[in-house]
Design a protein around this motif. Structure first.
Motif, PDB file in Angstrom:
ATOM      1  N   PHE A   1      -4.613  10.488   1.606  1.00 40.84           N
ATOM      2  CA  PHE A   1      -3.330   9.821   1.851  1.00 40.84           C
ATOM      3  C   PHE A   1      -2.383  10.714   2.648  1.00 40.84           C
ATOM      4  CE2 PHE A   1      -5.293   7.603  -1.577  1.00 40.84           C
ATOM      5  CZ  PHE A   1      -4.876   6.293  -1.451  1.00 40.84           C
TER       6      PHE A   1
ATOM      7  N   LYS B   1       3.942  -2.932   0.968  1.00 38.56           N
ATOM      8  CA  LYS B   1       2.705  -3.694   1.142  1.00 38.56           C
ATOM      9  C   LYS B   1       1.937  -3.767  -0.183  1.00 38.56           C
ATOM     10  CE  LYS B   1       0.590  -2.484   4.997  1.00 38.56           C
ATOM     11  NZ  LYS B   1      -0.367  -1.716   5.845  1.00 38.56           N
TER      12      LYS B   1
ATOM     13  N   ARG C   1      -5.828  -8.007   4.949  1.00 38.69           N
ATOM     14  CA  ARG C   1      -7.129  -7.842   4.284  1.00 38.69           C
ATOM     15  C   ARG C   1      -7.237  -6.393   3.807  1.00 38.69           C
ATOM     16  NH1 ARG C   1     -11.911  -9.086   7.544  1.00 38.69           N
ATOM     17  NH2 ARG C   1     -10.773  -8.071   9.226  1.00 38.69           N
ATOM     18  N   PRO C   2      -7.556  -6.171   2.538  1.00 35.93           N
ATOM     19  CA  PRO C   2      -7.551  -4.804   2.005  1.00 35.93           C
ATOM     20  C   PRO C   2      -8.713  -3.936   2.484  1.00 35.93           C
ATOM     21  CG  PRO C   2      -8.133  -6.371   0.281  1.00 35.93           C
ATOM     22  CD  PRO C   2      -7.792  -7.181   1.495  1.00 35.93           C
TER      23      PRO C   2
ATOM     24  N   HIS D   1      -9.977   0.797   4.828  1.00 36.26           N
ATOM     25  CA  HIS D   1     -10.827   1.745   4.094  1.00 36.26           C
ATOM     26  C   HIS D   1     -12.120   2.023   4.855  1.00 36.26           C
ATOM     27  CE1 HIS D   1      -8.136  -0.090   1.109  1.00 36.26           C
ATOM     28  NE2 HIS D   1      -8.076   1.127   0.634  1.00 36.26           N
TER      29      HIS D   1
ATOM     30  N   LEU E   1     -11.133   4.463   7.537  1.00 34.71           N
ATOM     31  CA  LEU E   1     -10.952   5.822   7.016  1.00 34.71           C
ATOM     32  C   LEU E   1     -12.292   6.475   6.717  1.00 34.71           C
ATOM     33  CD1 LEU E   1      -8.040   5.348   4.454  1.00 34.71           C
ATOM     34  CD2 LEU E   1      -8.035   6.930   6.400  1.00 34.71           C
TER      35      LEU E   1
ATOM     36  N   PHE F   1     -16.207   8.269   2.315  1.00 34.79           N
ATOM     37  CA  PHE F   1     -15.858   8.103   0.893  1.00 34.79           C
ATOM     38  C   PHE F   1     -17.086   8.344   0.022  1.00 34.79           C
ATOM     39  CE2 PHE F   1     -11.878   5.185   0.746  1.00 34.79           C
ATOM     40  CZ  PHE F   1     -11.313   5.870   1.808  1.00 34.79           C
TER      41      PHE F   1
ATOM     42  N   PHE G   1     -13.633   7.069  -5.802  1.00 39.00           N
ATOM     43  CA  PHE G   1     -13.341   5.830  -6.533  1.00 39.00           C
ATOM     44  C   PHE G   1     -13.059   6.131  -8.007  1.00 39.00           C
ATOM     45  CE2 PHE G   1     -15.477   4.345  -2.745  1.00 39.00           C
ATOM     46  CZ  PHE G   1     -14.651   3.295  -2.371  1.00 39.00           C
TER      47      PHE G   1
ATOM     48  N   ALA H   1      -8.468  -4.302 -10.501  1.00 31.21           N
ATOM     49  CA  ALA H   1      -8.642  -3.046  -9.761  1.00 31.21           C
ATOM     50  C   ALA H   1     -10.099  -2.583  -9.805  1.00 31.21           C
ATOM     51  CB  ALA H   1      -7.723  -1.966 -10.334  1.00 31.21           C
TER      52      ALA H   1
ATOM     53  N   MET I   1     -15.587  -2.550  -2.962  1.00 33.39           N
ATOM     54  CA  MET I   1     -15.311  -1.599  -1.887  1.00 33.39           C
ATOM     55  C   MET I   1     -16.342  -0.468  -1.886  1.00 33.39           C
ATOM     56  SD  MET I   1     -11.685   0.348  -1.241  1.00 33.39           S
ATOM     57  CE  MET I   1     -10.636  -1.082  -1.189  1.00 33.39           C
TER      58      MET I   1
HETATM   59  C1  HEM Z   1     -11.420   5.836  -2.999  1.00 31.19           C
HETATM   60  C2  HEM Z   1     -10.438   4.996  -3.286  1.00 31.19           C
HETATM   61  C3  HEM Z   1      -9.334   4.645  -2.299  1.00 31.19           C
HETATM   62  C4  HEM Z   1      -8.732   5.412  -1.344  1.00 31.19           C
HETATM   63  C5  HEM Z   1      -8.980   6.881  -1.022  1.00 31.19           C
HETATM   64  C6  HEM Z   1      -7.774   4.567  -0.663  1.00 31.19           C
HETATM   65  C7  HEM Z   1      -6.975   4.961   0.380  1.00 31.19           C
HETATM   66  C8  HEM Z   1      -6.116   4.152   1.073  1.00 31.19           C
HETATM   67  C9  HEM Z   1      -5.271   4.568   2.158  1.00 31.19           C
HETATM   68  C10 HEM Z   1      -5.182   6.005   2.688  1.00 31.19           C
HETATM   69  C11 HEM Z   1      -4.607   3.495   2.598  1.00 31.19           C
HETATM   70  C12 HEM Z   1      -3.560   3.446   3.708  1.00 31.19           C
HETATM   71  C13 HEM Z   1      -4.154   3.176   5.041  1.00 31.19           C
HETATM   72  C14 HEM Z   1      -3.057   3.309   6.062  1.00 31.19           C
HETATM   73  O1  HEM Z   1      -1.998   2.700   5.911  1.00 31.19           O
HETATM   74  O2  HEM Z   1      -3.270   4.045   7.001  1.00 31.19           O
HETATM   75  C15 HEM Z   1      -5.009   2.366   1.777  1.00 31.19           C
HETATM   76  C16 HEM Z   1      -4.537   1.098   1.926  1.00 31.19           C
HETATM   77  C17 HEM Z   1      -4.755   0.083   1.015  1.00 31.19           C
HETATM   78  N1  HEM Z   1      -5.510   0.172  -0.130  1.00 31.19           N
HETATM   79 FE1  HEM Z   1      -6.655   1.724  -0.640  1.00 31.19          FE
HETATM   80  N2  HEM Z   1      -7.806   3.316  -1.213  1.00 31.19           N
HETATM   81  C18 HEM Z   1      -8.735   3.323  -2.235  1.00 31.19           C
HETATM   82  C19 HEM Z   1      -9.061   2.278  -3.057  1.00 31.19           C
HETATM   83  C20 HEM Z   1      -8.394   1.082  -3.093  1.00 31.19           C
HETATM   84  C21 HEM Z   1      -8.647   0.030  -4.051  1.00 31.19           C
HETATM   85  C22 HEM Z   1      -9.669   0.106  -5.184  1.00 31.19           C
HETATM   86  C23 HEM Z   1      -7.789  -0.995  -3.744  1.00 31.19           C
HETATM   87  C24 HEM Z   1      -7.584  -2.320  -4.429  1.00 31.19           C
HETATM   88  C25 HEM Z   1      -7.802  -2.508  -5.717  1.00 31.19           C
HETATM   89  C26 HEM Z   1      -7.022  -0.579  -2.580  1.00 31.19           C
HETATM   90  C27 HEM Z   1      -6.075  -1.349  -1.951  1.00 31.19           C
HETATM   91  C28 HEM Z   1      -5.457  -1.035  -0.759  1.00 31.19           C
HETATM   92  C29 HEM Z   1      -4.645  -1.959   0.000  1.00 31.19           C
HETATM   93  C30 HEM Z   1      -4.314  -3.415  -0.345  1.00 31.19           C
HETATM   94  C31 HEM Z   1      -4.209  -1.264   1.138  1.00 31.19           C
HETATM   95  C32 HEM Z   1      -3.346  -1.799   2.270  1.00 31.19           C
HETATM   96  C33 HEM Z   1      -4.264  -2.405   3.342  1.00 31.19           C
HETATM   97  C34 HEM Z   1      -3.457  -3.022   4.477  1.00 31.19           C
HETATM   98  O3  HEM Z   1      -3.078  -2.284   5.394  1.00 31.19           O
HETATM   99  O4  HEM Z   1      -3.164  -4.227   4.383  1.00 31.19           O
HETATM  100  N3  HEM Z   1      -7.413   0.680  -2.222  1.00 31.19           N
HETATM  101  N4  HEM Z   1      -5.926   2.801   0.857  1.00 31.19           N
END
Ligand code: HEM
Length: 137
Positions: free
Chosen positions: A32, A46, A64-65, A69, A72, A78, A83, A110, A117
Motif C-alpha cells: 500500500f 471508495k 470492479r475490485p 489487484h 499489482l 501476491f 491474504f 471478506a 481473489m
Molecule cells: C493480499 C491482499 C490484498 C492486498 C495486498 C490489497 C491491496 C490493495 C491495494 C494496494 C489497493 C489500491 C490500488 C490502488 O488504488 O492503486 C486495493 C484496492 C482495493 N481492494 Fe484490495 N488488497 C487485498 C485484498 C483485498 C480483498 C480481500 C478485498 C475485498 C474483500 C479487497 C478490496 C479492494 C477494493 C474494493 C479496492 C478498490 C478497487 C478499485 O479501484 O475500485 N482487497 N487493494
C-alpha cells in the motif's frame, strides 16, 4: 457488549481502523505504502462505498475490485501469506469494534472475496511460471 455495524459512520470507522493497521503491517504495508503508493484520500471513500454496498446494498461502489489487484500482482506477485495477513487484520478490526449479524456477515464476505481473489491470482501466477519454465526448456 459491542454494537453491530448499522450506519455509514460505522463502515467508515471499520475501514479507517482497518487501513491504519494495514499501513503499519510488516507483511502487506509495503504494498500500500510503496508499490501502489495509495492515494488515501480517494481509496478510503471508495472502500466506504464498497463495504456499505456489500452490507446494505447501497450500490454506490460502481467499479470492479479484482483488476487493480491483478495489476499489482504483475509487479509484486501476491502470495498466500499476504491474504492471510489481510484477513487477520480485517477480522481483528471487526472483532475489536463490532459484534452481531452484520459483523459476522462482513467477515464472511471478506473471506469469500479473498478466496476468489487468491484463487484467480494463483492461477495467473501458475500460468506465468509455467510459460517461463517452457521458454527455458
Ligand atoms: C493480499 C491482499 C490484498 C492486498 C495486498 C490489497 C491491496 C490493495 C491495494 C494496494 C489497493 C489500491 C490500488 C490502488 O488504488 O492503486 C486495493 C484496492 C482495493 N481492494 Fe484490495 N488488497 C487485498 C485484498 C483485498 C480483498 C480481500 C478485498 C475485498 C474483500 C479487497 C478490496 C479492494 C477494493 C474494493 C479496492 C478498490 C478497487 C478499485 O479501484 O475500485 N482487497 N487493494
Amino acid at each position: 457488549m459491542l454494537p453491530d455495524i448499522t450506519t455509514r459512520a460505522d463502515v467508515e470507522n471499520l475501514v479507517n481502523t482497518f487501513y491504519d493497521k494495514v499501513r503499519n503491517d510488516a507483511t502487506i504495508g509495503v504494498i500500500f505504502n510503496e508499490i501502489a503508493d495509495v492515494n488515501w484520500d480517494t481509496h478510503l471513500p471508495k472502500m466506504y462505498d464498497f463495504w456499505e454496498g456489500i452490507l446494505f446494498g447501497t450500490g454506490t461502489y460502481r467499479s470492479r475490485p479484482m483488476p487493480p489487484h491483478f495489476k499489482l500482482n504483475e509487479t509484486y506477485p501476491f502470495c498466500p501469506e499476504y491474504f492471510d495477513a489481510w484477513l487477520a487484520l480485517f477480522y481483528a478490526t471487526v472483532d475489536e469494534l463490532f459484534e452481531g449479524e452484520k459483523a459476522t456477515e462482513v467477515k464472511m464476505r471478506a473471506v469469500n472475496i479473498a478466496a476468489v481473489m487468491e484463487h484467480r491470482i494463483g492461477q495467473i501466477n501458475a500460468g506465468t511460471l509455467s510459460s517461463l519454465l517452457h521458454r527455458h526448456q
